[in-house]
Design an enzyme around this catalytic site. Structure first.
Site, PDB file in Angstrom:
ATOM      1  N   GLY A 117       3.200   6.151  -2.629  1.00  0.00           N
ATOM      2  CA  GLY A 117       2.941   6.878  -1.383  1.00  0.00           C
ATOM      3  C   GLY A 117       4.248   7.231  -0.697  1.00  0.00           C
ATOM      4  N   THR A 118       5.172   6.266  -0.704  1.00  0.00           N
ATOM      5  CA  THR A 118       6.466   6.476  -0.048  1.00  0.00           C
ATOM      6  C   THR A 118       7.260   7.578  -0.731  1.00  0.00           C
ATOM      7  OG1 THR A 118       6.512   4.191   0.663  1.00  0.00           O
ATOM      8  CG2 THR A 118       8.627   5.316   0.585  1.00  0.00           C
ATOM      9  N   ILE A 139       5.181  -4.062  -6.710  1.00  0.00           N
ATOM     10  CA  ILE A 139       4.723  -5.035  -7.709  1.00  0.00           C
ATOM     11  C   ILE A 139       3.817  -4.352  -8.731  1.00  0.00           C
ATOM     12  CG2 ILE A 139       4.856  -6.960  -6.079  1.00  0.00           C
ATOM     13  CD1 ILE A 139       1.714  -6.905  -6.065  1.00  0.00           C
ATOM     14  N   ASP A 140       3.348  -3.142  -8.422  1.00  0.00           N
ATOM     15  CA  ASP A 140       2.386  -2.471  -9.318  1.00  0.00           C
ATOM     16  C   ASP A 140       3.053  -1.829 -10.547  1.00  0.00           C
ATOM     17  OD1 ASP A 140       0.654  -3.124  -7.281  1.00  0.00           O
ATOM     18  OD2 ASP A 140       0.574  -1.106  -6.436  1.00  0.00           O
ATOM     19  N   ARG A 175     -14.972 -24.211 -18.015  1.00  0.00           N
ATOM     20  CA  ARG A 175     -15.486 -23.104 -17.196  1.00  0.00           C
ATOM     21  C   ARG A 175     -14.896 -21.743 -17.596  1.00  0.00           C
ATOM     22  NH1 ARG A 175     -14.852 -26.264 -11.446  1.00  0.00           N
ATOM     23  NH2 ARG A 175     -17.023 -26.881 -11.256  1.00  0.00           N
ATOM     24  N   GLU A 235      -7.432  -5.828 -10.227  1.00  0.00           N
ATOM     25  CA  GLU A 235      -8.300  -5.503  -9.091  1.00  0.00           C
ATOM     26  C   GLU A 235      -8.952  -4.132  -9.238  1.00  0.00           C
ATOM     27  OE1 GLU A 235      -6.075  -5.313  -5.427  1.00  0.00           O
ATOM     28  OE2 GLU A 235      -4.582  -3.948  -6.239  1.00  0.00           O
ATOM     29  N   ARG A 288       2.964 -10.989  -3.815  1.00  0.00           N
ATOM     30  CA  ARG A 288       4.041 -10.170  -3.224  1.00  0.00           C
ATOM     31  C   ARG A 288       5.000 -11.008  -2.394  1.00  0.00           C
ATOM     32  NH1 ARG A 288       0.805  -5.338  -0.569  1.00  0.00           N
ATOM     33  NH2 ARG A 288       1.905  -6.000   1.280  1.00  0.00           N
TER      34      ARG A 288
HETATM   35  O1  F6P Z   1       0.843  -1.525  -3.857  1.00  0.00           O
HETATM   36  C1  F6P Z   1       1.070  -2.881  -3.720  1.00  0.00           C
HETATM   37  C2  F6P Z   1      -0.214  -3.604  -3.411  1.00  0.00           C
HETATM   38  O2  F6P Z   1       0.060  -4.994  -3.286  1.00  0.00           O
HETATM   39  C3  F6P Z   1      -1.357  -3.384  -4.393  1.00  0.00           C
HETATM   40  O3  F6P Z   1      -1.202  -4.123  -5.580  1.00  0.00           O
HETATM   41  C4  F6P Z   1      -2.543  -3.775  -3.569  1.00  0.00           C
HETATM   42  O4  F6P Z   1      -3.720  -3.140  -4.030  1.00  0.00           O
HETATM   43  C5  F6P Z   1      -2.159  -3.260  -2.210  1.00  0.00           C
HETATM   44  O5  F6P Z   1      -0.746  -3.152  -2.180  1.00  0.00           O
HETATM   45  C6  F6P Z   1      -2.607  -4.119  -1.064  1.00  0.00           C
HETATM   46  O6  F6P Z   1      -2.305  -3.450   0.104  1.00  0.00           O
HETATM   47  P1  F6P Z   1      -2.194  -4.137   1.536  1.00  0.00           P
HETATM   48  O7  F6P Z   1      -0.917  -4.919   1.559  1.00  0.00           O
HETATM   49  O8  F6P Z   1      -2.167  -2.992   2.477  1.00  0.00           O
HETATM   50  O9  F6P Z   1      -3.374  -5.031   1.687  1.00  0.00           O
END
Ligand code: F6P
Length: 361
Positions: A117-118, A139-140, A175, A235, A288
């Site tokens: 986005g940035t 981190i993505d 489990r 996720e 993060r």
């Molecule tokens: O883009 C980094 C990230 O940590 C994603 O992995 C995650 O889906 C999102 O940001 C979470 O965003 P926020 O910090 O706004 O909850």
């Protein structure tokens, strides 16, 4: 003629490990290499640029921060109309306010650190005539045009550690565990932490999964007297067929569902079908947090020093990148043009398949 170089630093979007190491490298390299330089740190990402809220950064501000998590400048997310503008709550453009701060401080360049986005927003600033250099952080690991981003490796370390720890309790109780990793719509973090921790299954958005395949995996493991199964689930993982929904349909489906995330839905489905206990672990923002790993400290330092190079050479409008192990740069426009997803024929996916990891397909 102007004899002072003025540079603004912005850390924007979701934070990650390595931001302070990158700020430090930019600051140190600029103070080291330019005789007259002034550095302005914008508070809370683009918010500081919009509100002209900044701190003048002395050389001492860049010391002792290489190992600090988060960002000493703060960060924020902005409303962004794709392909158009950065806007306030009423939809008014915030670009004029940013340009006004840029002009008021008489900046020569902005160094902007951020994710997808940035990069898109930075391109808009560049289009407005501001000199911009960007660094890829997230981190993505999903920024196009760079092999890696700082923050990614630290998050892989954390997610790997979480799955390692889950292994022992999963084994004791026999489990099923679903560990849901961050990464938005890209599976990088889940793939690497899943391989690194010896997960039995890795579910990523790029390869839609079928619940039947996972049920078969669990049954096959039981036959081999392995009573537990660990699933590293992104996720953004999707079940086969889900991708065919329109955005609106997908949103409505999510609203109607009783499970907050894909991991909870998957665990409930597996528990119902197999009759085996299933648990969910969501490390979330823990991935993060904390100090950057040494790899990210080094990478952020390389990226920060390269940003200073671009400024000294007046090579604006570029994002620093890593390609085939070498530091380089690409036009921000290119980096902002698309997301770097995993390709299903990516080497690491083959490696995982070769050792029997199930992708649910
Ligand atoms: O883009 C980094 C990230 O940590 C994603 O992995 C995650 O889906 C999102 O940001 C979470 O965003 P926020 O910090 O706004 O909850």
């Amino acid at each position: 003629m102007k004899d002072i170089t003025r540079v603004g630093i912005v850390t924007s979007g979701g934070d990650c490990q390595g931001l302070n190491a990158a700020i430090r490298a930019v600051g140190k390299a600029l103070y080291e290499r330019i005789e007259n330089v002034e550095i302005y740190g914008m508070y809370d990402g683009y918010r500081g640029l919009i509100d002209c809220d900044y701190t003048f950064m002395q050389p001492s501000d860049f010391s002792g921060i290489i190992n600090k998590g988060g960002t000493i400048l703060g960060t924020s997310r902005q409303r962004f109309v794709p392909g158009k503008d950065i806007v306030d709550e009423e939809g008014n453009s915030l670009l004029p306010a940013m340009k006004s701060t840029y002009n008021r401080l008489d900046l020569d360049c902005l160094v902007i650190m951020g994710g997808n986005g940035t990069q898109k927003s930075a391109k808009l600033l560049s289009d407005q005539g501001m000199n911009v250099v960007t660094l890829p952080k997230t981190i993505d690991n999903d920024i196009f045009g760079t092999d890696t981003t700082f923050g990614f490796q630290s998050a892989v370390d954390i997610a790997t550690n979480v799955i390692d720890y889950i292994h022992t309790t999963a084994t004791s109780h026999g489990r099923i565990f679903v560990v849901e990793c961050m990464g938005r719509d890209a599976g990088w973090l889940t793939l690497y932490s899943g391989i690194g921790s010896g997960a039995d299954s890795i579910l990523i958005p790029e390869i839609p999964y079928q619940i039947d395949r996972l049920v078969e995996l669990i049954a096959a493991r039981k036959k081999k007297h392995k009573g537990f199964t660990i699933i590293a689930c992104a996720e953004g993982a999707v079940e086969k067929g889900e991708k065919l929904l329109t955005e609106d349909e997908a949103r409505k489906k999510k609203e109607a569902e009783k499970y907050s995330t894909v991991g909870y839905r998957l665990a409930a489905d597996l528990e119902r079908i197999t009759g085996q206990d299933a648990r969910v672990v969501v490390p979330g923002h823990y991935q993060r947090g904390g100090p950057p790993c040494p790899y990210d400290r080094v990478l952020a330092t390389q990226f920060g020093a390269a940003a200073a190079d671009l400024i000294i050479n007046k090579q604006y409008g570029h994002m620093v990148a890593m390609q085939n192990g070498k530091i380089t740069s690409i036009p921000i426009e290119e980096a902002a043009s698309k997301t770097k997803f995993l390709s299903p024929d990516f080497d690491m996916i083959k490696v995982a398949r070769d050792i029997g990891i199930c992708f649910g397909d």
